[in-house]
Design an enzyme around this catalytic site. Structure first.
Site, PDB file in Angstrom:
ATOM      1  CE  LYS A   1     -14.342  -5.041  29.748  1.00 42.08           C
ATOM      2  NZ  LYS A   1     -15.235  -4.064  30.350  1.00 42.08           N
TER       3      LYS A   1
ATOM      4  CG  HIS B   1     -39.285  -3.030  20.005  1.00 40.54           C
ATOM      5  ND1 HIS B   1     -40.182  -3.465  20.957  1.00 40.54           N
ATOM      6  CD2 HIS B   1     -39.975  -2.169  19.217  1.00 40.54           C
ATOM      7  CE1 HIS B   1     -41.372  -2.912  20.746  1.00 40.54           C
ATOM      8  NE2 HIS B   1     -41.265  -2.111  19.694  1.00 40.54           N
TER       9      HIS B   1
ATOM     10  CD  GLU C   1     -20.092   1.098  34.541  1.00 39.80           C
ATOM     11  OE1 GLU C   1     -20.008   0.216  33.671  1.00 39.80           O
ATOM     12  OE2 GLU C   1     -19.237   1.272  35.417  1.00 39.80           O
TER      13      GLU C   1
ATOM     14  CB  SER D   1     -10.487  -4.948  33.410  1.00 40.97           C
ATOM     15  OG  SER D   1     -10.324  -6.280  33.841  1.00 40.97           O
TER      16      SER D   1
END
Length: 482
Positions: free
Chosen positions: A325, A189, A332, A319
């Site tokens: 970054k 969870h 992905e 980015s």
């Protein structure tokens, strides 16, 4: 187009202008005028499969006495060039087309007929010597040629995919060994659970893919049953009685695939559920692949304020506005490939269900989506293995720190101090921001030596009750009384 640049061909609908040097003919031209849909052409492997089918058909018809040896030799030579990829430029029909694949079948018939005639020293577009229908397509229909070539294409393409999945699985197993000593916190969870070895997680990733490989092999093996000789609707009209047996045997030799004839050619012509099952095995693989990529992105989240348990290889700046970054771009892209496959599965499902009576006319879009799924999944597995999995680094110290400050170790205390006491200590530790170990000793619930034994996190990652008994111990046999 000037008169010098085209030739005039005729079919049942009238005259058609065909480029003078084109190996295709009038029906191919009509198809390009009617079906300008995706601007994508026939898959190269499908072209090779069609060449194999036509070669087997020509040789079978020769053996059955319906095609003379001279024409057969020219046709076979032209088919060999198709199989070798030398004539790909002449296959120009759109991958999504009406007519159940008739256009790509006729494109194939015309290219082979014209190239065979050219080899025989005959002019292009004059089919009195070798005709697309009367010779190349003799004893056939689009309705047995097209699905048979589609099945062969799937079988050829899936071999590369299976190889990439197996290589990915091996890379995961390598990481499971490398990370076997890294203790981290498991989560359910998305909340702290109990300790687990990072190697166990990567081994579980690999184990799921073993099932996927088995499922894919089984599902795709059903595509070895073909309906050659069925002709239009499965009754075998206009095909020699011996043709089916000979053609399937020849095609097996040419393709190096152990093909069999469908037990019921009518069923094999009207129903395409084997393709649905084949693609569903890819969809199931995508469930495991995408789930793993989700886990990798969570484990790599941060690098300072996320879980930060692993470090993925930096593949590109993340980015255009945030300096420094770096994003998990490889997982992905694999997620997105899986999403595409999920969408393709819906299209294939609808295409299979929407067939009517003796024929499913929607195989063009079915094949387009099925071929794409196989191709992009193979590419996704490759880039995931090479650009992500092989270079993953475990953030060992951070994983150790997270385990030490977590309350997940309270689970190991329950068999010794009871669930209620363990729960009370966990809540107090959380509320007071203290270590669980300190509170257990403070409340004199367990000796320091016993506590060290119970809270051994490595022991928590194995079956059994930490601190209750020794691992792998065997009860001693009582000595017999004298």
């Amino acid at each position: 187009m000037s008169e010098a640049e085209y030739r005039i061909e005729r079919d049942s609908l009238g005259e058609v202008h065909v480029p003078f040097d084109a190996l295709y003919g009038c029906q191919t031209v009509r198809a390009t005028q009617n079906f300008s849909i995706t601007h994508m052409k026939t898959h190269p492997m499908m072209i090779r499969s069609l060449g194999m089918v036509k070669k087997a058909c020509a040789k079978a018809n020769c053996i059955c006495g319906h095609l003379d040896e001279e024409r057969t030799n020219y046709i076979v030579s032209a088919c060999d060039e198709v199989i070798e990829g030398k004539l790909d430029a002449w296959f120009i029909t759109d991958v999504i087309q009406g007519g159940a694949g008739t256009s790509v079948n006729m494109n194939t018939n015309e290219v082979i007929a014209n190239r065979a005639a050219q080899l025989a020293g005959k002019p292009l577009g004059q089919y009195d010597y070798i005709h697309p229908n009367d010779h190349i397509n003799f004893g056939q229909s689009t309705n047995d040629v097209f699905p048979t070539a589609g099945k062969l294409t799937c079988l050829f393409l899936v071999e590369n995919l299976l190889e990439e999945i197996m290589l990915l699985q091996e890379a995961l197993l390598d990481k499971s060994i490398e990370f076997n000593d890294v203790i981290k916190l498991g989560r359910t969870h998305l909340q702290d659970a109990v300790p687990i070895r990072m190697g166990q997680e990567f081994h579980a990733f690999a184990t799921a893919f073993v099932r996927d490989i088995r499922r894919i092999k089984l599902a795709f093996s059903n595509l070895k049953s073909i309906n050659m000789g069925a002709t239009a609707i499965g009754t075998g009209i206009n095909a020699d009685e011996d043709y089916k047996r000979i053609c399937v045997s020849l095609l097996s030799d040419i393709s190096n695939v152990d093909l069999t004839s469908a037990r019921d050619l009518i069923d094999g012509t009207r129903n395409v559920d084997p393709f649905v099952w084949a693609h569903s095995s890819l969809k199931t693989f995508c469930v495991n692949l995408s789930k793993m990529c989700n886990d990798l992105r969570l484990m790599a989240s941060g690098p300072k304020t996320g879980l930060g348990e692993i470090i993925l290889p930096a593949r590109q700046p993340g980015s255009s506005i945030m300096p420094g970054k770096v994003n998990p771009v490889i997982p992905e892209v694999c997620n997105q490939v899986c999403f595409q496959v999920f969408g393709n599965d819906v299209t294939i499902l609808k295409a299979a269900e929407a067939g009517q009576m003796e024929l499913n006319v929607f195989e063009p879009v079915l094949f387009y989506n099925l071929f794409q799924s196989i191709d992009i999944l193979a590419n996704a597995c490759h880039t995931l293995r090479v650009n992500a999995i092989s270079g993953i680094v475990a953030n060992r110290e951070h994983c150790k720190d997270l385990v030490e400050i977590s309350l997940g170790t309270a689970t190991a205390l329950a068999p010794h101090i009871g669930y209620a006491n363990a729960s009370k200590m966990a809540k107090q530790a959380l509320h007071e921001n203290r270590k669980l170990r300190e509170l257990i000793l403070e409340h004199d619930l367990m000796s320091r030596e016993k506590l060290d034994e119970v809270l051994n996190v490595k022991e928590m990652t194995r079956p059994g009750i930490p601190g209750m008994h020794k691992r792998n111990s065997k009860p001693k046999k009582k000595k017999e009384e004298s």
